[in-house]
Design a protein around this motif. Structure first.
Motif, mmCIF file in Angstrom:
data_model
loop_
_atom_site.group_PDB
_atom_site.id
_atom_site.type_symbol
_atom_site.label_atom_id
_atom_site.label_comp_id
_atom_site.label_asym_id
_atom_site.label_seq_id
_atom_site.Cartn_x
_atom_site.Cartn_y
_atom_site.Cartn_z
ATOM 1 N N LYS A 1 18.397 62.267 63.176
ATOM 2 C CA LYS A 1 19.268 61.166 63.585
ATOM 3 C C LYS A 1 18.586 60.399 64.713
ATOM 4 C CE LYS A 1 24.049 60.335 65.165
ATOM 5 N NZ LYS A 1 23.868 59.842 66.531
ATOM 6 N N ASN B 1 19.155 58.201 67.850
ATOM 7 C CA ASN B 1 20.197 57.777 68.795
ATOM 8 C C ASN B 1 19.811 56.533 69.576
ATOM 9 O OD1 ASN B 1 21.865 59.917 68.105
ATOM 10 N ND2 ASN B 1 20.993 61.282 69.662
ATOM 11 N N GLU C 1 17.575 63.154 67.225
ATOM 12 C CA GLU C 1 18.066 64.519 67.099
ATOM 13 C C GLU C 1 17.447 65.135 65.849
ATOM 14 O OE1 GLU C 1 22.282 64.971 67.185
ATOM 15 O OE2 GLU C 1 22.531 63.562 68.859
ATOM 16 N N ASP D 1 17.905 68.243 63.599
ATOM 17 C CA ASP D 1 18.873 69.311 63.325
ATOM 18 C C ASP D 1 19.770 69.558 64.528
ATOM 19 O OD1 ASP D 1 17.901 69.631 60.766
ATOM 20 O OD2 ASP D 1 16.567 71.296 61.276
ATOM 21 N N GLY D 2 20.222 68.453 65.169
ATOM 22 C CA GLY D 2 21.157 68.544 66.280
ATOM 23 C C GLY D 2 20.514 68.734 67.633
ATOM 24 N N ILE D 3 19.190 68.906 67.684
ATOM 25 C CA ILE D 3 18.491 69.095 68.960
ATOM 26 C C ILE D 3 17.925 67.751 69.410
ATOM 27 C CG2 ILE D 3 16.610 70.285 70.144
ATOM 28 C CD1 ILE D 3 16.855 72.496 68.032
ATOM 29 N N ALA D 4 18.332 67.307 70.625
ATOM 30 C CA ALA D 4 17.898 66.010 71.137
ATOM 31 C C ALA D 4 16.453 66.080 71.621
ATOM 32 C CB ALA D 4 18.804 65.549 72.270
ATOM 33 N N SER E 1 13.322 63.391 73.247
ATOM 34 C CA SER E 1 13.044 62.048 73.775
ATOM 35 C C SER E 1 11.555 61.788 73.818
ATOM 36 C CB SER E 1 13.643 61.881 75.185
ATOM 37 O OG SER E 1 13.045 62.809 76.080
ATOM 38 N N THR F 1 27.040 58.728 62.244
ATOM 39 C CA THR F 1 26.446 60.068 62.201
ATOM 40 C C THR F 1 25.365 60.193 61.127
ATOM 41 O OG1 THR F 1 28.160 60.822 60.665
ATOM 42 C CG2 THR F 1 28.583 61.128 63.041
ATOM 43 N N THR G 1 21.992 60.388 58.979
ATOM 44 C CA THR G 1 20.693 60.997 59.254
ATOM 45 C C THR G 1 19.734 60.727 58.103
ATOM 46 O OG1 THR G 1 21.288 63.099 58.193
ATOM 47 C CG2 THR G 1 21.735 62.891 60.568
#
Length: 467
Positions: A103, A105, A235, A237-240, A242, A266, A268
């Motif tokens: 994803k 952001n 993200e 698998d849900g881990i942010a 940068s 949401t 992906t």
């Protein structure tokens, strides 16, 4: 042959036909043999060239199969959301196969600074005395000299045209209206949180086009919150994760992910990293086709009536090609021969994909690395074929020897033809010389006979009988 004289004029005999028939009887059978030999050698050379060409094409495929790099590639399959492409991905040969949901952001951006209501037109003078601006973002910086009496437009040009400019662009926005303003807008391409533009000066007159005043404090250029430099954020698998830029190197180890647009809601992108089974299977298909083409070409040119019919070297070459397929390979796991990975050999000596043991796809799915070792390992099948083909196709190979031999035979035929032509010229010249003497002798006898007849006719009581 060239006509030297016109034989038979004196005697009245058709000596030209006799001479020509004699020469032809000697010349034509020999010339026919020359042409037959020339045709035979030329056709053999052509057939040899066709076989060599298909073996060269097969060798090209073998070289690819012998290269371990072609078995270490990864394939990246991305299923993008309906709204458009979120990411692009590149992987190296060490990437671990897996599935990921990604994803986006936030995209990375550089900063943008804008002047306050200090100027009404691009021709407004910025500084009477001039000075120097220092422009920086992150770890990069450069300096610009502002000439005395320089206008806003001239400052814009000086910054944009600086040879040291690292990625800063300046524009002037004219607002118009009852109280027009000319706003200097300075943008930087250096992205990442904390990498905002900073513009300082050495003359307070330049405070209006600086982010920091000469005496300290805020200058006339300000950076709005929305215009601040920022990181890209994704993200996995849900881990942010940068990054200062939109490129995420090793966010997933050995992958380079490039963020292209922000996700809507949401949504992906689904990424699947796998071994490049499709690429390897295509290469195996090319191997099968090239092998079959090489064997088929040998068969075509050695069949009854063909150029290389009965050629034991070609038969031996075909048998060697087929026998090499059975090479046993060590260190490739459960794959010892080519036939263990879903490839079979027909009764006609041609390769085909076979599922008697397993399919090629099944072999690649279950033991991808071992399939690579079977072909490209140090004792692999491709390495064996490489050595075999080099012995035939390289500079000192068997094909070179055969071609040189045939070309030498063709040159010898041309030399023999030249020698034969010379002998025929000599034969004709000799015949003409002999028949010339006969021509003269008969002409002389005819002349003597006429003279005697005339003399007898003049004698008393001599009468000539006429029919």
């Amino acid at each position: 042959m060239a006509t030297i004289t016109s034989a038979g004029v004196g005697s009245g005999l058709d000596l030209e036909s006799i001479i020509q028939a004699t020469v032809n009887a000697e010349d034509l059978p020999r010339m026919k043999r020359f042409e037959e030999s020339k045709t035979r050698f030329s056709v053999q050379l052509s057939g040899l060239g066709a076989v060599k060409s298909t073996l060269s094409a097969f060798q090209d495929i073998i070289k690819k199969l012998a290269d371990p790099a072609n078995f270490s590639k990864r394939s990246n399959t991305i299923t993008q959301p309906a709204s458009g492409d979120l990411i692009s991905v590149a992987s190296n040969s060490s990437a671990t196969p897996g599935n990921f949901n990604i994803k986006v952001n936030q995209l990375a951006q550089g900063s943008r600074a804008t002047t306050n209501a200090a100027f009404t037109a691009p021709t407004d003078v910025v500084s009477a005395a001039g000075g120097k601006l220092t422009i920086a973002a992150g770890t990069k910086s450069f300096e610009v000299d502002v000439a005395a009496g320089a206008t806003l437009e001239e400052v814009r040009a000086a910054i944009n045209d600086s040879a040291d400019n690292f990625g800063v662009s300046v524009n002037i926005i004219n607002t118009g209206g009852a109280t027009p303003e000319a706003k200097l807008v300075i943008s930087s391409n250096v992205s990442g949180t904390g990498n905002d533009l900073t513009i300082t000066n050495d003359n307070a007159e330049l405070d209006n086009i600086s982010t920091t005043a000469f005496g300290g404090g805020a200058g006339g250029l300000t950076i709005a919150v929305a215009d601040q430099a920022r990181d890209a954020i994704i993200e996995v698998d849900g881990i942010a994760v940068s990054s200062e830029t939109n490129i995420f190197k090793d966010a997933v180890q050995d992958l380079t992910i490039t963020a292209k647009k922000v996700s809507e809601g949401t949504e992906t992108a689904k990424l699947t990293v796998d071994y490049d089974k499709t690429g390897v299977e295509k290469l195996i298909d090319e191997f099968i086709a090239a092998f079959n083409n090489a064997v088929g070409t040998i068969e075509y040119h050695t069949k009854a009536g063909a150029a290389l019919y009965g050629d034991s070297a070609m038969r031996g070459l075909k048998n060697q090609l087929i026998n090499t397929l059975s090479t046993s390979v060590s260190g490739a796991g459960g794959f010892e021969t080519l036939f263990d990975v879903g490839i079979g050999l027909t009764k006609a000596g041609k390769l085909e994909k076979s599922t008697l043991v397993r399919s090629v796809n099944e072999a690649l799915t279950s033991d991808y690395a071992d399939v690579g070792k079977l072909f490209s390992g140090e004792t692999g099948l491709a390495k064996t074929f490489e050595s075999f083909l080099e012995s035939h196709l390289e500079t000192e190979g068997s094909f070179k020897f055969r071609e040189e031999s045939l070309n030498k035979s063709l040159r010898q035929i041309e030399d023999d033809k030249a020698s034969h032509d010379y002998r025929m010229t000599q034969l004709e010249a000799g015949l003409r010389a002999k028949y010339a003497s006969l021509d003269v002798l008969i002409a002389s006898m005819k002349s003597s006979g006429s003279y005697i007849t005339q003399q007898l006719a003049s004698l008393p009581g001599f009468t000539s009988s006429k029919k």
